[in-house]
Write an enzyme that holds these catalytic residues in place. Structure first.
Site, PDB file in Angstrom:
ATOM      1  N   CYS A 265       0.794  -1.238   0.000  1.00  0.00           N
ATOM      2  CA  CYS A 265       0.000   0.000   0.000  1.00  0.00           C
ATOM      3  C   CYS A 265       0.823   1.284   0.000  1.00  0.00           C
ATOM      4  O   CYS A 265       0.723   2.084  -0.933  1.00  0.00           O
ATOM      5  CB  CYS A 265      -0.938   0.015   1.198  1.00  0.00           C
ATOM      6  SG  CYS A 265      -2.229  -1.222   1.066  1.00  0.00           S
TER       7      CYS A 265
HETATM    8  C1  UDX Z   1      -0.839  -0.199   5.596  1.00  0.00           C
HETATM    9  C2  UDX Z   1      -1.815   0.655   6.432  1.00  0.00           C
HETATM   10  O1  UDX Z   1      -1.437   0.603   7.806  1.00  0.00           O
HETATM   11  C3  UDX Z   1      -3.233   0.194   6.232  1.00  0.00           C
HETATM   12  O2  UDX Z   1      -4.127   1.042   6.933  1.00  0.00           O
HETATM   13  C4  UDX Z   1      -3.557   0.203   4.739  1.00  0.00           C
HETATM   14  O3  UDX Z   1      -4.866  -0.280   4.504  1.00  0.00           O
HETATM   15  C5  UDX Z   1      -2.548  -0.627   3.951  1.00  0.00           C
HETATM   16  O4  UDX Z   1      -1.229  -0.166   4.245  1.00  0.00           O
HETATM   17  P1  UDX Z   1       0.306  -2.603   5.823  1.00  0.00           P
HETATM   18  O5  UDX Z   1       0.953  -2.301   4.496  1.00  0.00           O
HETATM   19  O6  UDX Z   1      -0.307  -3.929   6.037  1.00  0.00           O
HETATM   20  O7  UDX Z   1      -0.872  -1.523   6.118  1.00  0.00           O
HETATM   21  O8  UDX Z   1       1.436  -2.406   6.906  1.00  0.00           O
HETATM   22  P2  UDX Z   1       1.788  -1.458   8.137  1.00  0.00           P
HETATM   23  O9  UDX Z   1       1.705  -2.253   9.367  1.00  0.00           O
HETATM   24  O10 UDX Z   1       1.039  -0.197   8.105  1.00  0.00           O
HETATM   25  O11 UDX Z   1       3.337  -1.173   7.842  1.00  0.00           O
HETATM   26  C6  UDX Z   1       3.777  -0.619   6.598  1.00  0.00           C
HETATM   27  C7  UDX Z   1       5.273  -0.506   6.546  1.00  0.00           C
HETATM   28  O12 UDX Z   1       5.716   0.558   7.394  1.00  0.00           O
HETATM   29  C8  UDX Z   1       6.043  -1.735   6.999  1.00  0.00           C
HETATM   30  O13 UDX Z   1       7.141  -1.936   6.133  1.00  0.00           O
HETATM   31  C9  UDX Z   1       6.502  -1.377   8.391  1.00  0.00           C
HETATM   32  O14 UDX Z   1       7.671  -2.065   8.754  1.00  0.00           O
HETATM   33  C10 UDX Z   1       6.762   0.118   8.230  1.00  0.00           C
HETATM   34  N1  UDX Z   1       6.687   0.890   9.493  1.00  0.00           N
HETATM   35  C11 UDX Z   1       5.511   0.937  10.193  1.00  0.00           C
HETATM   36  C12 UDX Z   1       7.788   1.602   9.934  1.00  0.00           C
HETATM   37  O15 UDX Z   1       8.866   1.589   9.307  1.00  0.00           O
HETATM   38  N2  UDX Z   1       7.685   2.347  11.082  1.00  0.00           N
HETATM   39  C13 UDX Z   1       6.528   2.425  11.805  1.00  0.00           C
HETATM   40  O16 UDX Z   1       6.511   3.147  12.810  1.00  0.00           O
HETATM   41  C14 UDX Z   1       5.410   1.698  11.347  1.00  0.00           C
END
Ligand code: UDX
Length: 431
Positions: A265
Site C-alpha cells: 500500500c
Molecule cells: C498499511 C496501512 O497501515 C493500512 O491502513 C492500509 O490499509 C494498507 O497499508 P500494511 O501495508 O499492512 O498496512 O502495513 P503497516 O503495518 O502499516 O506497515 C507498513 C510498513 O511501514 C512496513 O514496512 C513497516 O515495517 C513500516 N513501518 C511501520 C515503519 O517503518 N515504522 C513504523 O513506525 C510503522
C-alpha cells in the site's frame, strides 16, 4: 444482506469473511479457478493469521461461497463490492484495467435484473475514478444510475497480519455515495459494527484513503529524517519519538525509525497520489520527500553496516527478514529488495532468511542464497542486517550471533536491546 465481492486478494477475502461473520450471505468472485476452489475447500489463498478456522466455519455454514461466475453471483445479490487490485503503472499512476474488466463483467449481471443493486468500489482508486471510469461502463451497458443501480465507494484500511481485526473493529467506516439511498444501503451493511460511520461524497471517500496512508507514511519518513540527525549527535530517536508521541495530537504510532516502509500500500499509494497531484497541476513537495527519505533508508542501513564490517566486497552478509514486515509472507516493496541489491552492488555475498517469505523473495533478487534458519544464515557471516520485525528475531540472544565469523549486527527494526550484548558489535538505526 446478500453481498457479492469481486476479487479475493487481501481486501476482498478479508472483507468477505468479515461480512459473513456479521451475518451477511457472501459470494466471493475470482477469475482464478484455483483460488475459488481453495476458498470453497476452506483454505485461504493468502497467508493471514487466524483466517483459516473462521473461513472453515463460514464455508461449512454456507455463509460464504466462491465462484468464477460473476454474472450469476451478481444476479443473486443486492450489493457488489469491487475489491480488485489497482497496481502501479510505470509512471506511478494506478492501472485500472482490472477495475474496468470487473465492472464490465458485473454490468452483465445487472442487465435484466429486476431489483436495485448497489455497486461499491473498495479498491484503492484516485479521486474521480469511480465516477469517471466505473460509472460510464455501467451506463454504457444500458443501466440507469438511481433506477437500476446506486454507486458507492468504501475504502478499506486493513493492515496485513491483523487484517480481520482491522476489518471487524475499524477506527471508522468511510462510505462515499452518489445519493442518499446508496449511502443508507451501505451503512446498513455495517449496522452490526461498533465503529463510527462517516458518510461522504464518492470523491472524498477515495481521497480519504490516500490522505490517510500518505500521512502514516509521512510519519515514518519524518521519524527517519529525525533519526539521521539523532545518529550524528548521540541521541536515541526512539526516546525522542516516545516524548513526541506523548502529545495526544501527534501520538506515538508510526514513528518507529528504521529501514523504511514497504508493503502493497504505502509505496504504491504515495506514487499514485504524487502522479494524481501532478496531473491536476499541483507539485506534491511533501509526498516526494517522503518517498525520497524512504528510498534512502535501506542504503543508509548498508552504509552503517559497512562502517562496522569494512569493505563489503567478497564478504558474507546475512539479511534476517525478507518480508516487508513481520507476520506476513508478503515481499512487495520490501526494504530487503533495495538493501540486497545495494549489498550485491558492493560485492557482498548475501544469504537471506525469513520464516515465511523466502519463496516469494526468490523472484525479486538474483544471485543470493537462502538459508533455512537464522543459524544457517549467520554461520560464517561477517555482518547481518535485521530487516523485518519478526517475533522470531526478537528472541535472539548473544550466543545466537556468535556463530558469525565477525559478529556485526545492524538492527534495522529495533527488535533487540544493545544492553544484552558484550561480544557482539551491535548497532541500530537512529542511535
Ligand atoms: C498499511 C496501512 O497501515 C493500512 O491502513 C492500509 O490499509 C494498507 O497499508 P500494511 O501495508 O499492512 O498496512 O502495513 P503497516 O503495518 O502499516 O506497515 C507498513 C510498513 O511501514 C512496513 O514496512 C513497516 O515495517 C513500516 N513501518 C511501520 C515503519 O517503518 N515504522 C513504523 O513506525 C510503522
Amino acid at each position: 444482506m446478500n453481498i457479492s465481492i469481486i476479487g479475493t486478494g487481501y481486501v476482498g477475502l478479508v472483507s468477505g469473511v468479515g461480512l459473513a461473520q456479521k451475518g451477511h450471505d457472501v459470494i466471493c468472485i475470482d477469475k482464478d479457478r484455483g483460488k475459488v476452489d481453495s476458498i470453497n475447500s476452506a483454505v485461504p489463498p493468502i497467508f493471514e493469521r487466524g483466517l483459516e478456522p473462521i473461513l472453515g466455519r463460514l464455508v461449512d455454514d454456507d455463509k460464504l461461497t466462491a465462484t468464477t461466475d460473476t454474472v450469476e453471483a451478481v444476479k443473486k445479490t443486492d450489493i457488489t463490492f469491487i475489491c480488485v487490485g489497482t497496481p502501479s503503472s510505470s509512471d506511478g499512476s494506478i492501472d485500472t484495467s482490472f477495475l474496468e474488466s470487473a465492472t464490465k463483467d458485473l454490468s452483465q449481471g445487472l442487465i435484466g435484473k429486476k431489483s436495485y443493486h448497489v455497486v461499491c468500489v473498495k479498491s484503492t482508486v484516485v479521486p474521480g475514478t469511480t465516477e469517471n471510469i466505473v460509472l460510464p461502463i455501467l451506463e454504457d451497458a444500458g443501466l440507469e444510475l438511481g433506477k437500476d443501480f446506486g454507486l458507492g465507494m468504501n475504502p478499506e484500511f486493513l493492515r496485513e497480519g491483523v487484517a480481520l481485526d482491522d476489518f471487524m473493529m475499524p477506527d471508522r467506516i468511510v462510505i462515499g455515495g452518489g445519493d442518499q439511498k446508496t449511502k443508507e444501503i451501505l451503512a446498513k451493511v455495517y449496522e452490526g459494527f461498533d465503529s463510527p460511520i462517516m458518510l461522504t461524497a464518492i470523491k472524498s471517500a477515495e481521497m480519504i484513503k490516500y490522505a490517510s496512508n500518505s500521512l502514516l507514511a509521512t510519519k515514518i519518513s519524518y521519524a527517519n529524517e529525525i533519526s539521521r540527525m539523532c545518529e550524528k549527535v548521540g541521541i536515541d530517536v526512539y526516546e525522542v519519538m516516545d516524548g513526541v508521541g506523548m502529545d495526544h495530537r501527534i501520538n506515538r504510532d508510526f514513528l518507529d525509525a528504521g529501514v523504511g516502509f514497504g508493503g502493497s500500500c504505502f509505496p504504491k499509494d504515495l506514487k499514485a497520489l504524487v502522479n494524481f497531484s501532478r496531473s491536476i497541476g499541483i507539485n506534491p513537495r511533501i509526498l516526494e520527500s517522503v518517498i525520497k527519505v524512504n528510498e534512502r533508508q535501506p542504503i543508509h542501513a548498508v552504509n552503517l553496516l559497512e562502517d562496522m564490517v569494512g569493505r563489503l566486497s567478497g564478504k558474507k552478509i546475512a539479511i534476517l527478514g525478507l518480508a516487508f514486515k513481520g507476520e506476513t509472507d508478503d515481499v512487495r516493496e520490501s526494504r530487503a529488495i533495495p538493501m540486497a541489491r545495494e549489498l550485491l552492488r558492493r560485492g557482498a555475498k548475501i544469504v537471506g532468511y525469513d520464516p515465511k517469505a523466502s519463496d516469494n523473495f526468490l523472484k525479486e533478487v538474483e544471485n543470493m542464497e537462502f538459508a533455512d534458519s537464522v543459524e544457517d544464515a549467520l554461520t560464517g557471516s561477517e555482518g547481518c542486517i535485521i530487516q523485518t520485525d519478526w517475533d522470531e528475531f526478537k528472541s535472539l540472544t548473544e550466543p545466537d550471533f556468535l556463530v558469525m565469523r565477525t559478529p556485526n549486527v545492524l538492527d534495522g527494526r529495533r527488535v533487540l536491546d544493545s544492553d544484552d550484548f558484550s561480544q557482539v558489535r551491535y548497532r541500530t538505526i537512529g542511535r
